[in-house]
Enzyme design. Structure first.
Site, PDB file in Angstrom:
ATOM      1  CG  ASP A  46      -0.583  -0.296   2.763  1.00  0.00           C
ATOM      2  OD1 ASP A  46       0.929   0.115   2.624  1.00  0.00           O
ATOM      3  OD2 ASP A  46      -1.163  -0.154   3.481  1.00  0.00           O
ATOM      4  CG  HIS A 250      20.589   3.748 -21.241  1.00  0.00           C
ATOM      5  ND1 HIS A 250      18.344   3.521 -22.004  1.00  0.00           N
ATOM      6  CD2 HIS A 250      19.849   4.801 -20.980  1.00  0.00           C
ATOM      7  CE1 HIS A 250      18.720   4.255 -22.788  1.00  0.00           C
ATOM      8  NE2 HIS A 250      19.955   5.481 -22.715  1.00  0.00           N
ATOM      9  CG  ASP A 267      23.202  11.185 -18.502  1.00  0.00           C
ATOM     10  OD1 ASP A 267      22.930  11.655 -18.277  1.00  0.00           O
ATOM     11  OD2 ASP A 267      23.529   9.948 -19.557  1.00  0.00           O
ATOM     12  CG  ASP A 278      20.066  14.157 -19.912  1.00  0.00           C
ATOM     13  OD1 ASP A 278      21.029  13.919 -19.526  1.00  0.00           O
ATOM     14  OD2 ASP A 278      19.477  13.613 -21.511  1.00  0.00           O
ATOM     15  CG  HIS A 357      24.338   8.009 -28.254  1.00  0.00           C
ATOM     16  ND1 HIS A 357      24.540   8.879 -28.137  1.00  0.00           N
ATOM     17  CD2 HIS A 357      25.785   7.052 -27.618  1.00  0.00           C
ATOM     18  CE1 HIS A 357      25.442   9.779 -27.097  1.00  0.00           C
ATOM     19  NE2 HIS A 357      26.148   8.565 -27.191  1.00  0.00           N
ATOM     20  CG  HIS A 361      17.697  13.906 -25.509  1.00  0.00           C
ATOM     21  ND1 HIS A 361      16.819  13.799 -24.943  1.00  0.00           N
ATOM     22  CD2 HIS A 361      18.584  12.682 -24.856  1.00  0.00           C
ATOM     23  CE1 HIS A 361      17.459  14.602 -23.775  1.00  0.00           C
ATOM     24  NE2 HIS A 361      18.940  13.932 -24.017  1.00  0.00           N
ATOM     25  CG  HIS A 368      14.622  11.514 -23.676  1.00  0.00           C
ATOM     26  ND1 HIS A 368      15.088   9.476 -23.674  1.00  0.00           N
ATOM     27  CD2 HIS A 368      15.759  11.993 -23.080  1.00  0.00           C
ATOM     28  CE1 HIS A 368      16.374   9.697 -23.527  1.00  0.00           C
ATOM     29  NE2 HIS A 368      16.916  10.291 -23.137  1.00  0.00           N
ATOM     30  CD  GLU A 391      22.652  12.915 -24.337  1.00  0.00           C
ATOM     31  OE1 GLU A 391      23.444  11.533 -24.003  1.00  0.00           O
ATOM     32  OE2 GLU A 391      21.767  13.179 -24.701  1.00  0.00           O
ATOM     33  CE1 TYR A 395      29.284   6.180 -23.978  1.00  0.00           C
ATOM     34  CE2 TYR A 395      28.634   6.571 -26.648  1.00  0.00           C
ATOM     35  CZ  TYR A 395      27.904   6.372 -24.940  1.00  0.00           C
ATOM     36  OH  TYR A 395      27.807   8.424 -24.827  1.00  0.00           O
ATOM     37  NE  ARG A 413      26.282   9.424 -22.058  1.00  0.00           N
ATOM     38  CZ  ARG A 413      26.351   8.870 -22.052  1.00  0.00           C
ATOM     39  NH1 ARG A 413      26.593   7.567 -22.363  1.00  0.00           N
ATOM     40  NH2 ARG A 413      25.233   8.347 -20.510  1.00  0.00           N
ATOM     41  CD  GLU A 415      23.195  14.259 -21.744  1.00  0.00           C
ATOM     42  OE1 GLU A 415      21.869  14.591 -22.198  1.00  0.00           O
ATOM     43  OE2 GLU A 415      23.721  13.843 -21.216  1.00  0.00           O
TER      44      GLU A 415
END
Length: 448
Positions: A46, A250, A267, A278, A357, A361, A368, A391, A395, A413, A415
């Protein structure tokens, strides 16, 4: 604690009203728009997750409570904006907190009318009947889909003695999301504040980083800085990936030990008053980049810097991506990680082995964010008020035996959040070390 100033922040009722008017102006004549609040979600037994209003619903109302429905009825003489929400209940408020209630909602939100949500089935039929079409976000909420269909069926069953039901359904998302794509000055201020808070989190994590600690300990530094400076939550699940984990796009387990010689990719961004940031930074756990890490980092940084310069009105949304691909492919060629000619690599997309990638975005109320990237099959042109991330990354999988071992496990990365201005761009996420010298100097100062 951050000194964020004393100037007024946030979205005013005047702006919420303007948004509703603009949306209704785009709707076809004799139509009705219907939106439902986000459903509450159980975490376990709950206990519920912290409630967060639907971005679309909040964008039009500024109303953050669950169990609500908004009806927009352009041209209705008795009032175009009608809210159905929970009734005031003093006893319930002792357990769950303040409830605005329909009476107070009219003045507080500056809407035309409000009714108890318990009465929606009876009242909304009169709003829908006689309308030619219904705009709503189909297929996103099964419960709300069922409600809308039940209302239309009820009207159809009584069509012989009353007005006919709507004969057409339209997806509300496209009209609404095109509005959300262009940010107002007030929205931009909120996004700048979110980015400023996030910058404090990134710097706190960099200060705390030492070989031997866990990734989640750096995540804790981020979360503490976010909340301490006014944000109630991250805009998305923070990524803190050290070593090989930095190569997982991710990754969010955040439970591994950070080792000497690891790169740490963070990130992370906070949400402030429904607006997201972001930001990604990559830095060496020990405070100094190795030769191989430095070479890859310089390629990514150069790609990001040049891609940001391609953010300007009149350029396509895809232009920054093309810039990043060309720089990264050439850099990998120069290091011998790719072979052949640049034109061949771009045509075959071999670079996707290391850069898989897109460069960015949309970002706004959602990390996003909404808005089409193409119009009639063509990349849309950038316009002032749009905000995109930039970004790029490289890799090199730890299991990739096609490259020498010294390169494997390097994931980088970088960004930032970039606003399209009338003359070019503005970086909203300034204030975090980004060049190699800045990062090494910052981390050296923390040790000293």
């Amino acid at each position: 604690m951050l000194d964020l100033g004393t100037s007024a922040m946030g979205i005013t009722n005047r702006e919420f009203k303007k948004r509703r008017k603009e949306l209704m102006a785009r709707m076809e004549p004799n139509s009705i728009g219907l939106l439902s609040s986000a459903p509450e979600c159980l975490r376990n037994n709950d206990a519920e997750y912290q409630y967060r209003q639907s971005s679309d619903f909040y964008y039009l109302t500024g109303f953050s409570e669950p169990q609500a429905i908004l009806a927009l009825v352009p041209g209705r003489q008795q009032g175009e904006v009608i809210l159905f929400c929970r009734e005031k209940d003093i006893e319930k408020e002792l357990w769950t907190g303040y409830i605005l209630g329909p009476d107070a909602a009219i003045n507080t939100l500056e809407i035309d009318d409000a009714y108890p949500i318990a009465d929606v089935d009876d009242i909304i039929l009169g709003l829908i009947e006689g309308r030619d079409r219904i705009y709503y976000s189909m297929g996103k909420d099964d419960n709300f889909d069922g409600k809308v269909m039940a209302w239309v069926k009820n009207i159809r069953n009584n069509a012989k003695v009353g007005p006919p039901p709507p004969s057409e359904f339209q997806v509300l998302d496209h009209l609404l999301h095109e509005l959300r794509l262009i940010k107002s000055p007030a929205e931009i201020k909120l996004m700048e504040k979110a980015a400023k808070i996030s910058a404090e989190g990134h710097k706190a994590a960099m200060r705390r980083c030492n070989p031997g600690i866990k990734e989640y300990q750096l995540e804790a530094e981020l979360q503490y800085a976010f909340v301490r400076n006014g944000s109630r939550s991250p805009a998305y699940q923070s990524i803190v990936g050290a070593g090989d984990n930095a190569c997982v796009l991710h990754y969010n387990s955040n439970n591994e030990e950070i080792k000497k010689g690891d790169l740490v990719l963070i990130d992370a961004g906070c949400e402030y008053d429904y607006y997201a940031s972001d930001i990604t930074r990559t830095f060496p756990a020990s405070g100094k980049f190795t030769k191989e890490q430095r070479l890859i980092y310089e390629i990514v940084l150069h790609a990001q810097e040049e891609s940001i310069k391609a953010v300007r009105p009149g350029n396509t949304w895809n232009a920054p991506h093309d810039v990043s691909v060309a720089i990264i492919a050439q850099g990998l060629l120069d290091l011998g990680l790719l072979t052949g000619s640049l034109s061949q690599i771009l045509k075959s997309e071999e670079y996707k082995q290391f850069y898989m990638h897109r460069v960015g975005h949309w970002i706004g109320m959602d990390v996003h964010d909404v808005g089409d990237y193409k119009i009639d099959g063509h990349w849309r042109l950038l316009e002032p008020g749009m905000v995109t991330t930039i970004e790029p990354g490289i890799y090199i999988s730890p299991s990739d035996t096609s490259v020498p071992k010294k390169w494997r496990g390097i994931g980088i990365r970088i960004e930032d959040d970039i606003l399209v201005t009338k003359t070019g761009y503005k970086v909203l996420s300034n204030g975090i070390p980004k060049t190699i010298d800045e990062i090494e100097s910052f981390m050296s100062d923390q040790v000293a």
